[in-house]
Design a protein around this motif. Sequence first.
Motif, mmCIF file in Angstrom:
data_model
loop_
_atom_site.group_PDB
_atom_site.id
_atom_site.type_symbol
_atom_site.label_atom_id
_atom_site.label_comp_id
_atom_site.label_asym_id
_atom_site.label_seq_id
_atom_site.Cartn_x
_atom_site.Cartn_y
_atom_site.Cartn_z
ATOM 1 N N UNK A 130 -5.915 -11.428 -5.627
ATOM 2 C CA UNK A 130 -6.136 -10.306 -4.722
ATOM 3 C C UNK A 130 -6.114 -10.726 -3.255
ATOM 4 N N UNK A 131 -5.673 -9.809 -2.384
ATOM 5 C CA UNK A 131 -5.705 -10.081 -0.943
ATOM 6 C C UNK A 131 -7.106 -9.795 -0.401
ATOM 7 N N UNK A 132 -7.272 -9.855 0.916
ATOM 8 C CA UNK A 132 -8.618 -9.763 1.496
ATOM 9 C C UNK A 132 -9.300 -8.434 1.184
ATOM 10 N N UNK A 133 -8.497 -7.398 0.875
ATOM 11 C CA UNK A 133 -9.135 -6.127 0.529
ATOM 12 C C UNK A 133 -9.211 -5.933 -0.994
#
Length: 247
Positions: free
Chosen positions: A76-79
Motif C-alpha cells: 500500500x502507498x502512504x494512504x
Amino acid sequence: GKVEPAINIDFSFEGPFGKFDRAQLQRGFQVYKEVCAACHSMNYVHYRALGEENGPGFTEEEVRAIAAQYEVQDGPDSSGEMFMRPALPSDRFVAPFPNKEAATAANGAYPVDLSLITKARAGFHGTIKQFFEGIGGPEYVYSVLTGYQEPPADAGEGPAGSNYNPYFANGPWIAMAPPLMEGLVEYADGTPATEDQMARDVAAFLAWAAEPTMVERKETGLRVMLFLFILAGLLYASYKKMWKGIA
Ligand code: HEM
C-alpha cells in the motif's frame, strides 16, 4: 494412453562443454512472450534474469523496456491504497491469469507453469540410453510442440476439444491446441520462423529458465575433474617415492 518417447534434438547446451546459444535464447524468449505467455505463467523467473551473461544476455536497457511492458500491483502507498505500476527488472514474469482456477477455467485444463517444465519432464519416458543420447526435458517440450497428429483409427474419442499428441506425458489427448504454426512470430534477428525453429528456440529458452546456472555448473565440474586428475598424479608420485626400495 500410448505415449511416445521424445524426439532427439542436438542442443548447443548438451555435453560437458555445452553452452546456451544467446541468439537462440533471445528468439525463444520472443516465442514464449508472444505465444506461450497467453496461457502459461513462468512464476519463478525474474525479468532481470533476461540480462544474464550466460543466458539471453539482453542489455540492461532492453531488460528494463521488456519489464515495463507489464503491470504489477504494488502498495500500500502512504494512504493505504494498492496501485498498479510498470514492472521492474526485479519483478517476476507477470502471469496471464490471477490464479490457477482462472487459468483452468479459461483453458479447460491447467496450463502448467513453465519455469521448471524441462526439469519436471527431464526423465519422462527416459531410458539410460536416452539419457546418454542427451534426450531430456527440452526434447520433451520440442516433441509436444511439434507432435500433433491425426488420431489413428483405433484411438477412440478424446475429451471434447482435445487434440491427439502421443508425446504429451498425460496423453495422447491434450487440451492445448497446437500453439505454433509457420510464421507465427517475426524474429527480431530475421531467422525464418518455421514451426521446427520456434519449437527448438522456445525449448532452449525453457531449459535455460529452469537452470540458469548450467554453464557455471559445468565449468565447476570441469575444474573439479582437472583438480582430481592432478591430485591423483601427485598421490601416485608420492606413493612411489615413499615406498621406494621398501616394497
Ligand atoms: C500444456 C508448452 C502455448 C495451453 C503444455 C505442456 C507443455 C506446454 C510442455 C505439457 C505440460 C506437461 O507435460 O505437463 C507450451 C509452449 C507454448 C504453449 C512452449 C508456446 C509455444 C500454449 C497456449 C495455450 C496453452 C497458447 C492456450 C491457448 C495449455 C494447456 C495445457 C498445456 C491448457 C494442459 C494440457 C492438458 O493438461 O491436457 N503446454 N504451451 N499452451 N498448454 Fe501449453
